[in-house]
Design a protein around this motif. Structure first.
Motif, PDB file in Angstrom:
ATOM      1  N   ARG A 205       0.678  -1.352   0.119  1.00 17.59           N
ATOM      2  CA  ARG A 205       0.313  -0.045   0.179  1.00 17.59           C
ATOM      3  C   ARG A 205       0.867   1.195   0.027  1.00 17.59           C
ATOM      4  NH1 ARG A 205      -3.321  -2.603   4.677  1.00 17.59           N
ATOM      5  NH2 ARG A 205      -4.834  -3.975   3.466  1.00 17.59           N
ATOM      6  N   TYR A 206       0.517   2.279  -0.770  1.00 14.43           N
ATOM      7  CA  TYR A 206       1.306   3.258  -1.215  1.00 14.43           C
ATOM      8  C   TYR A 206       0.432   4.370  -0.853  1.00 14.43           C
ATOM      9  CZ  TYR A 206       5.665   1.537  -3.170  1.00 14.43           C
ATOM     10  OH  TYR A 206       6.775   0.877  -3.444  1.00 14.43           O
ATOM     11  N   PRO A 207       0.347   5.101   0.540  1.00 11.99           N
ATOM     12  CA  PRO A 207      -0.687   6.067   0.858  1.00 11.99           C
ATOM     13  C   PRO A 207      -0.544   7.243   0.197  1.00 11.99           C
ATOM     14  CG  PRO A 207       0.694   5.592   2.825  1.00 11.99           C
ATOM     15  CD  PRO A 207       1.302   4.786   1.528  1.00 11.99           C
ATOM     16  N   HIS A 247       0.342  12.909  -5.463  1.00 11.05           N
ATOM     17  CA  HIS A 247       1.640  12.282  -4.964  1.00 11.05           C
ATOM     18  C   HIS A 247       1.203  11.317  -3.918  1.00 11.05           C
ATOM     19  CE1 HIS A 247       3.295  15.822  -6.851  1.00 11.05           C
ATOM     20  NE2 HIS A 247       4.510  15.156  -6.924  1.00 11.05           N
ATOM     21  N   ALA A 248       1.943  10.103  -3.882  1.00  8.11           N
ATOM     22  CA  ALA A 248       1.927   9.228  -2.997  1.00  8.11           C
ATOM     23  C   ALA A 248       3.330   9.191  -2.095  1.00  8.11           C
ATOM     24  CB  ALA A 248       1.713   7.724  -3.442  1.00  8.11           C
ATOM     25  N   ILE A 249       3.160   8.489  -0.729  1.00  5.41           N
ATOM     26  CA  ILE A 249       4.253   8.753  -0.052  1.00  5.41           C
ATOM     27  C   ILE A 249       4.852   7.456   0.052  1.00  5.41           C
ATOM     28  CG2 ILE A 249       4.877   9.206   2.474  1.00  5.41           C
ATOM     29  CD1 ILE A 249       3.958  11.620   0.951  1.00  5.41           C
ATOM     30  N   LEU A 250       6.063   7.194  -0.158  1.00  2.00           N
ATOM     31  CA  LEU A 250       6.686   5.996  -0.036  1.00  2.00           C
ATOM     32  C   LEU A 250       6.938   5.520   1.250  1.00  2.00           C
ATOM     33  CD1 LEU A 250       8.479   3.960  -1.761  1.00  2.00           C
ATOM     34  CD2 LEU A 250      10.454   5.223  -1.442  1.00  2.00           C
ATOM     35  N   GLY A 332       1.758  -2.222   8.682  1.00  2.00           N
ATOM     36  CA  GLY A 332       0.388  -2.358   7.945  1.00  2.00           C
ATOM     37  C   GLY A 332       0.223  -2.168   6.395  1.00  2.00           C
ATOM     38  N   PHE A 333       1.739  -1.902   5.929  1.00  2.00           N
ATOM     39  CA  PHE A 333       1.838  -1.494   4.404  1.00  2.00           C
ATOM     40  C   PHE A 333       1.460  -2.779   3.535  1.00  2.00           C
ATOM     41  CE2 PHE A 333       4.214   2.146   6.369  1.00  2.00           C
ATOM     42  CZ  PHE A 333       3.482   3.241   5.909  1.00  2.00           C
ATOM     43  N   LEU A 334       1.679  -4.208   4.067  1.00  4.86           N
ATOM     44  CA  LEU A 334       1.544  -5.158   3.193  1.00  4.86           C
ATOM     45  C   LEU A 334      -0.071  -5.585   2.905  1.00  4.86           C
ATOM     46  CD1 LEU A 334       3.302  -6.920   1.405  1.00  4.86           C
ATOM     47  CD2 LEU A 334       3.592  -8.473   3.598  1.00  4.86           C
TER      48      LEU A 334
END
Length: 889
Positions: A205-207, A247-250, A332-334
């Motif tokens: 997940r890229y916020p 834009h996304a945040i890495l 929690g990004f996966l």
RNA sequence: GGGCGGGUAGCUCAGCGGGAGAGCAUCGGCCUUACAAGCCGAGGGUCACAGGUUCAAAUCCUGUUCCGCCUACCA
């Protein structure tokens, strides 16, 4: 030479080395560079200096040797140019391993010392393959042996480099290349092998900036996210249209990533959203050019995470992957992980996993060169055989990408480019400049990279012949006649030779390219050390002899098909060598006494079997020559095998025994002369395939004359083709076979002679048998042959078994031995077979469409068959009826 | 994803529009004065499957299926 001087079984060992020495000593392989008439040339695909002979080499070089020997015997001025390439990476690896054993690295030695060390290695251990090629019998012009690092060839390399640079066809730049972290060098696209491996697809997940939303991207390489500089979606994808431009945040890193739209993104793969890592992925690199993206390199030349990799810095790429994945999970990004098969790129030399990396490299702009090379094949200046490779060649030439030619190693042709330390300009020159042509500074630093080995191999067809000098050798032998190679280097080598040959010689490097198969094990598996299914050609040659091995390869070399090699096939051809040897043992003593010049003008006086074998010989000559002209090595070999064994040995030799014993010296000496002529021709026909044994036998057959290698290849003599003789012999041979067959079926002892009645359908047929009665009675072991005409009044002998050949009925009297019930069963079986054939013929002949539409020859053939089958059936039925009445009576 | 090649006798393969072939293996008989690494015989196959074209298909065309290889920027 008396036959007891020849051993009973053929022993190749001494004979092979003896003849090779003689050929070398008498300069049999030398090409004449000054004779410009009927020239034929081949350049060897240079084996690698570190290599030793494997099956691929054995096949490749056997085929070349066959072509070379064939043309040499045909009177061509032949050149087979031998040599090796320096195999930059492979050789450097070998020597570095050696150093490592001494606890040293190449850096410890320094460049100059290291190169010296490599040359030393080459002197002592390099090129063992050359002797192995000699062992294989290769008739290369060894005095001309070349090596890609030779001075002359190195000059050619520099000359070509400078010329291409000046024309803007070579350039230097920062690009993403395939990097081998173990060999520490860039690789060309071709040097990367793709292998399907079970991997995973990580959904991350890229916020989105200032939002609760996020984009999910799927990747097979989560560790590269450290170098992400954008996200990309397909502009036509409605799911993501609203995200483009945001834009996304890495994750983990926090970098802002622009979300771009590009049609290259596949909507149906993964989530349809792509993370862009320009420094570590070829596609992403191209995206970065189109969209002017930042490039963040996060790995070093060892494929370890560098200081741009936040707290992962210093980790190996796979260790880093694990750590990143677990951290993503924790935070929690996966989103999920799914199994996925990835095509992993591996270094073709060391099998380490290739890492795409950005670095400064040299490239050849190949598109313009490729167009010419493409045209040359389209216009037929070069033929590719078998033809189906043409399409592959076209496809590659049409989709060709620039060729990365710089390698970060020391062994090879150092790039002839210098950077001025004063003005910073680049100077490219064939020889080291003493000062900068722009600012006259003498402070010049040469490039440290060397060129891809294939760069020098691409020049092989003309650099070996002395280019850039205008040599007589080039004048005479360029373009070469044929290139023989495996399809695995069609792109690596053939295509590049085409480009360079056309560019620098103004002409294609070869007229024909013959592409042969790969040699596999008997179950079709690629031979490899790890599978343990490798058959070592040297072992084969030791065990079965070189000739048997060569013949096997030729016999299996059918176009467009891989070769599955099994040892028992080789053994079979070893037996063939022995057969030839023994045929010679038999023939030789008779040949001593005769004047070998057969006078074919009196051919009509020759006996039937003599006319027959000469006719068959000449058909074989035609078949073999045609097959070789068409690169159908297997057809040529098969035809020679068949003729040698099943016509010459099985029939001709056996029949000649009768004639050789004839009291009439005219008969016996002519028989000897025909034998001598046939064997001699056969040896010549076979010589390109099996040079050693043919040379040995030939030397005994024609003692004192020049090696057969320099002799003439037989040409077809049409006046000796005799269809009637072939038909007549076929009939007689069928009669003999029929008698033998009955004898075996009836379990009659082979030694026992038989009384045979032969009822012929015509006077001509009877005459034919009568004239050749001695042959028939001898070969069929007949004590008493009763010849008569098949008339309505004919009554077959009592107690006999029957066969029918071309209408003629064969009766073997077996008084007291015949068991009617056995014979009845045999006849019924035979009748069933014949009547099945008869019915299929009859069906055709009663079919109106067949009669009206088929070719007249096809119809006639069926009519002839019907006739044949009818008479056969009648004979068998008569015999059956007789047996039935005998049984009941 | 694209392309190529292949599935014919137990095994390895030829044949690629008109009677299913070879080598090895198998079975039977032979030490016949060139050869037992040999000789003489024999058995063994709905030519992957399904359609089509043709008077005629193992052979040409289409589709299916299974194997192998090459190539590609679906991460």
């Amino acid at each position: 030479m008396s036959q007891d001087l020849l051993p009973k079984t053929y022993d190749p060992v001494e004979i092979e080395s003896k003849w090779y020495d003689i050929w070398i000593k008498t300069n049999c392989f030398k090409a004449d560079e000054n004779k410009k008439n009927r020239e034929y040339s081949i350049v060897i695909p240079p084996p690698n200096v570190t290599g030793s002979l494997h099956m691929g080499h054995a096949l490749n070089n056997t085929l070349q040797d066959i072509l070379i020997r064939y043309h040499r015997m045909r009177g061509y001025n032949t050149l087979w140019m031998p040599g090796m390439d320096h195999a930059g990476i492979a050789t450097q690896n070998v020597v570095e391993r050696q150093l490592a054993a001494e606890g040293l690295t190449r850096q410890d030695l320094g460049r100059e010392k290291f190169i010296e060390r490599v040359w030393e290695w080459k002197q002592h251990s390099g090129g063992v393959i050359i002797n192995q090629l000699k062992r294989l019998g290769c008739s290369c012009d060894w005095d001309r042996e070349r090596f890609t690092m030779d001075e002359g060839l190195s000059n050619a390399v520099r000359e070509v480099f400078v010329k291409l640079f000046e024309e803007g066809l070579i350039y230097k730049g920062d690009y993403i290349v395939n990097w081998c972290p173990r060999c520490h060098t860039a690789l060309s696209d071709l040097e990367v092998e793709h292998e399907e491996t079970q991997g995973s697809l990580w959904h991350i997940r890229y916020p989105i900036e200032n939002s609760e939303e996020y984009l999910v991207v799927a990747t097979t390489r989560p560790e590269t996210m450290l170098g992400d500089t954008a996200l990309a979606v397909n502009p036509a994808d409605p799911r993501y249209a609203s995200f483009v431009g945001k834009h996304a945040i890495l994750p983990l890193v926090g970098r802002r990533l622009k979300i771009i739209a590009d049609p290259i993104v596949a909507m149906d793969f993964g989530t349809g959203a792509l993370k862009v890592t320009p420094s570590h992925d070829l596609t992403d690199f191209e995206l970065s050019i189109r969209h002017d993206l930042d490039r963040v390199t996060i790995m070093d030349s060892n494929a370890k995470i560098n200081d741009r990799g936040i707290h992962f810095s210093g980790l190996g790429r796979y260790e880093c992957r694990e750590r990143i994945v677990s951290e993503l999970q924790e935070k929690g990004f996966l989103e999920k992980v799914t199994p996925y098969v990835v095509g992993l790129g591996k270094c073709y030399r060391c099998k380490d996993i290739v890492e795409p990396l950005i670095s400064k490299q040299w490239f050849v702009r190949v598109a313009p060169l490729a167009q010419e090379a493409l045209k040359a094949v389209q216009e037929g200046q070069t033929r590719i055989i078998p033809e189906h490779w043409v399409k592959t060649y076209y496809d590659w030439m049409n989709n060709i990408r620039d060729w990365c030619i710089s390698r970060q190693i020391w062994w090879g042709h150092r790039i002839p480019a210098w950077t001025c330390q004063e003005c910073g300009r680049l100077v490219v020159a064939a020889s080291a400049p003493s000062e900068c042509p722009y600012c006259e500074s003498s402070s010049l630093l040469q490039e440290t990279d060397v060129l891809d080995t294939w760069f020098s191999s691409a020049l092989w067809p003309f650099s070996t012949m002395g280019w850039p000098e205008k040599t007589p050798l080039l004048e005479t032998f360029y373009p070469t006649s044929c290139l023989v190679t495996g399809f695995d280097i069609l792109f690596f080598w053939v295509a590049r030779m085409m480009m360079m040959g056309i560019k620098f010689m103004g002409n294609v490097p070869f007229r024909d390219v013959y592409i042969h198969a790969l040699v596999r094990d008997e179950h079709g598996k690629k031979m490899s050390k790890s599978l343990g299914n490798v058959i070592d050609p040297l072992m084969v040659m030791d065990k079965y002899g070189t000739d048997a091995f060569r013949f096997t390869l030729a016999a299996l070399a059918a176009q467009g098909r891989d070769i599955r090699l099994s040892e028992n096939r080789i053994e079979g051809y070893r037996n063939f060598m022995n057969k030839l040897w023994n045929a010679a043992r038999f023939t030789l003593p008779y040949c001593e006494k005769i004047d070998s010049n057969l006078d074919f003008r009196s051919i009509s006086n020759f006996s039937l079997p003599e006319r027959w074998i000469l006719s068959r010989l000449n058909r074989t000559i035609a078949t073999v020559s045609k097959a070789l002209e068409n690169y159908s090595f297997n057809d040529a070999a098969q035809s020679l095998y068949e003729f040698s064994w099943h016509e010459f040995c099985d029939w001709c030799l056996e029949i000649s025994k009768i004639q050789l014993a004839d009291e009439d010296p005219v008969v016996s000496s002519r028989a000897a002369a025909v034998l001598n002529h046939t064997l001699d021709s056969l040896l010549r026909l076979l010589h390109p395939f099996i040079p050693f044994i043919t040379e040995e036998i030939s030397s005994k057959l024609n003692s004192g004359s020049a090696p057969i290698l320099r002799g003439e290849y037989p040409t077809q003599n049409d006046s000796l083709i005799d269809e009637k003789a072939e038909r007549d012999m076929n009939f007689l041979m069928s009669v003999i076979s029929a008698v033998r067959n009955l004898r075996a079926e009836m379990n009659v002892a082979p030694g026992k002679t038989l009384a045979v009645t032969l009822a012929c359908v015509s006077e001509d047929q009877a005459d034919l048998v009568r004239t050749n009665a001695e042959m028939v009675t001898n070969l069929a072991k007949i004590s008493n042959l009763d010849l008569c005409q098949l008339t309505p009044l004919f009554s077959p002998p009592q107690d006999s078994v029957t066969a029918v050949v071309s209408g003629a009925r064969i009766y073997i009297s077996l008084r007291g031995i015949v068991d009617p019930s056995v014979e009845i069963t045999r006849l019924e079986k035979e009748i069933a077979k014949v009547s099945a054939d008869y019915e299929s013929v009859e069906k055709k002949l009663t079919n109106q469409s067949f009669i009206s539409k088929a070719k007249p020859e096809a119809i006639q053939k069926q009519r002839d068959r019907k006739q044949e089958l009818t008479t056969k059936m009648e004979g068998l039925r008569d015999a059956l009826n007789k047996m039935l009445s005998m049984q009941s009576g």
